[in-house]
Design a protein around this motif. Sequence first.
Motif, PDB file in Angstrom:
ATOM      1  N   ARG A 189       9.995  16.828  -9.853  1.00  0.00           N
ATOM      2  CA  ARG A 189      10.260  15.421 -10.123  1.00  0.00           C
ATOM      3  C   ARG A 189      10.692  14.807  -8.796  1.00  0.00           C
ATOM      4  O   ARG A 189      11.617  15.303  -8.156  1.00  0.00           O
ATOM      5  CB  ARG A 189      11.339  15.277 -11.193  1.00  0.00           C
ATOM      6  N   THR A 190       9.985  13.776  -8.378  1.00  0.00           N
ATOM      7  CA  THR A 190      10.251  13.203  -7.063  1.00  0.00           C
ATOM      8  C   THR A 190      10.495  11.707  -7.145  1.00  0.00           C
ATOM      9  O   THR A 190      10.024  11.028  -8.054  1.00  0.00           O
ATOM     10  CB  THR A 190       9.069  13.434  -6.093  1.00  0.00           C
ATOM     11  N   VAL A 191      11.251  11.232  -6.165  1.00  0.00           N
ATOM     12  CA  VAL A 191      11.416   9.807  -5.918  1.00  0.00           C
ATOM     13  C   VAL A 191      11.274   9.624  -4.415  1.00  0.00           C
ATOM     14  O   VAL A 191      12.016  10.232  -3.636  1.00  0.00           O
ATOM     15  CB  VAL A 191      12.795   9.285  -6.379  1.00  0.00           C
ATOM     16  N   ARG A 192      10.299   8.814  -4.030  1.00  0.00           N
ATOM     17  CA  ARG A 192      10.068   8.535  -2.614  1.00  0.00           C
ATOM     18  C   ARG A 192      10.584   7.134  -2.289  1.00  0.00           C
ATOM     19  O   ARG A 192      10.264   6.183  -2.993  1.00  0.00           O
ATOM     20  CB  ARG A 192       8.579   8.614  -2.293  1.00  0.00           C
ATOM     21  N   VAL A 193      11.345   7.038  -1.213  1.00  0.00           N
ATOM     22  CA  VAL A 193      11.811   5.752  -0.717  1.00  0.00           C
ATOM     23  C   VAL A 193      11.181   5.557   0.657  1.00  0.00           C
ATOM     24  O   VAL A 193      11.403   6.361   1.564  1.00  0.00           O
ATOM     25  CB  VAL A 193      13.351   5.701  -0.613  1.00  0.00           C
ATOM     26  N   VAL A 194      10.360   4.508   0.771  1.00  0.00           N
ATOM     27  CA  VAL A 194       9.634   4.241   2.010  1.00  0.00           C
ATOM     28  C   VAL A 194      10.274   3.040   2.698  1.00  0.00           C
ATOM     29  O   VAL A 194      10.527   2.021   2.069  1.00  0.00           O
ATOM     30  CB  VAL A 194       8.142   3.933   1.730  1.00  0.00           C
ATOM     31  N   GLY A 195      10.556   3.184   3.980  1.00  0.00           N
ATOM     32  CA  GLY A 195      11.154   2.080   4.726  1.00  0.00           C
ATOM     33  C   GLY A 195      10.810   2.144   6.194  1.00  0.00           C
ATOM     34  O   GLY A 195       9.998   2.964   6.626  1.00  0.00           O
ATOM     35  N   LEU A 222      -7.363   7.527  -0.120  1.00  0.00           N
ATOM     36  CA  LEU A 222      -7.653   8.207   1.136  1.00  0.00           C
ATOM     37  C   LEU A 222      -9.104   7.998   1.535  1.00  0.00           C
ATOM     38  O   LEU A 222      -9.995   7.958   0.691  1.00  0.00           O
ATOM     39  CB  LEU A 222      -7.379   9.710   1.005  1.00  0.00           C
ATOM     40  N   ASP A 223      -9.335   7.910   2.834  1.00  0.00           N
ATOM     41  CA  ASP A 223     -10.692   7.832   3.354  1.00  0.00           C
ATOM     42  C   ASP A 223     -11.329   9.219   3.307  1.00  0.00           C
ATOM     43  O   ASP A 223     -10.622  10.232   3.393  1.00  0.00           O
ATOM     44  CB  ASP A 223     -10.654   7.310   4.797  1.00  0.00           C
ATOM     45  N   GLU A 224     -12.633   9.271   3.184  1.00  0.00           N
ATOM     46  CA  GLU A 224     -13.343  10.562   3.161  1.00  0.00           C
ATOM     47  C   GLU A 224     -13.083  11.382   4.420  1.00  0.00           C
ATOM     48  O   GLU A 224     -13.142  12.602   4.399  1.00  0.00           O
ATOM     49  CB  GLU A 224     -14.850  10.346   2.986  1.00  0.00           C
ATOM     50  N   PHE A 279       0.833  -1.205   0.000  1.00  0.00           N
ATOM     51  CA  PHE A 279       0.000   0.000   0.000  1.00  0.00           C
ATOM     52  C   PHE A 279       0.867   1.253   0.000  1.00  0.00           C
ATOM     53  O   PHE A 279       0.652   2.180  -0.786  1.00  0.00           O
ATOM     54  CB  PHE A 279      -0.945  -0.013   1.206  1.00  0.00           C
ATOM     55  N   LEU A 280       1.874   1.284   0.865  1.00  0.00           N
ATOM     56  CA  LEU A 280       2.756   2.456   0.952  1.00  0.00           C
ATOM     57  C   LEU A 280       3.583   2.616  -0.319  1.00  0.00           C
ATOM     58  O   LEU A 280       3.830   3.742  -0.770  1.00  0.00           O
ATOM     59  CB  LEU A 280       3.659   2.349   2.181  1.00  0.00           C
ATOM     60  N   ALA A 281       4.005   1.502  -0.909  1.00  0.00           N
ATOM     61  CA  ALA A 281       4.766   1.566  -2.162  1.00  0.00           C
ATOM     62  C   ALA A 281       3.890   2.086  -3.304  1.00  0.00           C
ATOM     63  O   ALA A 281       4.341   2.903  -4.122  1.00  0.00           O
ATOM     64  CB  ALA A 281       5.327   0.188  -2.510  1.00  0.00           C
ATOM     65  N   LEU A 282       2.641   1.630  -3.362  1.00  0.00           N
ATOM     66  CA  LEU A 282       1.715   2.120  -4.384  1.00  0.00           C
ATOM     67  C   LEU A 282       1.480   3.613  -4.221  1.00  0.00           C
ATOM     68  O   LEU A 282       1.509   4.376  -5.194  1.00  0.00           O
ATOM     69  CB  LEU A 282       0.388   1.367  -4.309  1.00  0.00           C
ATOM     70  N   GLU A 283       1.276   4.042  -2.990  1.00  0.00           N
ATOM     71  CA  GLU A 283       1.063   5.461  -2.732  1.00  0.00           C
ATOM     72  C   GLU A 283       2.261   6.276  -3.220  1.00  0.00           C
ATOM     73  O   GLU A 283       2.097   7.299  -3.893  1.00  0.00           O
ATOM     74  CB  GLU A 283       0.827   5.706  -1.238  1.00  0.00           C
ATOM     75  N   ALA A 284       3.481   5.829  -2.890  1.00  0.00           N
ATOM     76  CA  ALA A 284       4.695   6.541  -3.308  1.00  0.00           C
ATOM     77  C   ALA A 284       4.781   6.608  -4.833  1.00  0.00           C
ATOM     78  O   ALA A 284       5.095   7.660  -5.403  1.00  0.00           O
ATOM     79  CB  ALA A 284       5.930   5.855  -2.731  1.00  0.00           C
ATOM     80  N   LYS A 285       4.478   5.512  -5.507  1.00  0.00           N
ATOM     81  CA  LYS A 285       4.536   5.476  -6.963  1.00  0.00           C
ATOM     82  C   LYS A 285       3.530   6.436  -7.583  1.00  0.00           C
ATOM     83  O   LYS A 285       3.860   7.182  -8.514  1.00  0.00           O
ATOM     84  CB  LYS A 285       4.281   4.045  -7.449  1.00  0.00           C
ATOM     85  N   LEU A 286       2.310   6.435  -7.080  1.00  0.00           N
ATOM     86  CA  LEU A 286       1.289   7.344  -7.614  1.00  0.00           C
ATOM     87  C   LEU A 286       1.714   8.796  -7.452  1.00  0.00           C
ATOM     88  O   LEU A 286       1.572   9.609  -8.377  1.00  0.00           O
ATOM     89  CB  LEU A 286      -0.059   7.105  -6.927  1.00  0.00           C
ATOM     90  N   LEU A 287       2.249   9.153  -6.294  1.00  0.00           N
ATOM     91  CA  LEU A 287       2.682  10.533  -6.068  1.00  0.00           C
ATOM     92  C   LEU A 287       3.885  10.887  -6.936  1.00  0.00           C
ATOM     93  O   LEU A 287       3.942  11.978  -7.514  1.00  0.00           O
ATOM     94  CB  LEU A 287       2.983  10.758  -4.588  1.00  0.00           C
ATOM     95  N   ASP A 288       4.845   9.972  -7.063  1.00  0.00           N
ATOM     96  CA  ASP A 288       6.017  10.230  -7.905  1.00  0.00           C
ATOM     97  C   ASP A 288       5.638  10.419  -9.365  1.00  0.00           C
ATOM     98  O   ASP A 288       6.305  11.151 -10.099  1.00  0.00           O
ATOM     99  CB  ASP A 288       7.037   9.101  -7.784  1.00  0.00           C
TER     100      ASP A 288
END
Length: 157
Positions: free
Chosen positions: A79-85, A24-26, A4-13
Amino acid sequence: MSQFLALEAKLLDENRYEEWLALLDEDIDYHVPIRVSDDRPDRQSAANRYRLRDNMMLLSKRVERMTTGQAWAESPASRTVRVVGSVLVTPTDLPGRFEVDSAVLIYRQRALDEEADIIPVRRQDVVLHEDGRCRLLKRTALLPWIALRTPNLAIFL
């Protein structure tokens, strides 16, 4: 939860903001507290003071502005790259709700700037998992800085 967190990062990037909003929840509570310098770990952010405090309506407006070219701080888009860990998932007493702590490094290159930003963020999320999908209910994004070391916070953390 890592997926889920990886998908979120990819969508934002990839600037796929409408798809990100669908995660996101309402009733989302998305905020970035102001950090303070204090020796006590429980007082690292100022009570009721925020750099950002958004709900779904405000997040939707931000996304709308970013897609119209009227968000000058993000025109052209960074231009962004997010690394989640460092993902830690803790079940809560409520069924399907989890507290999710993570660390994120965001590399951001703005327009023609030669220097890039590295934005470190410690996130404390509440995620709802039901019907086979996750939705973000709450995000507290903690920056380590007392004074911002990036030109703006026009990107989503």
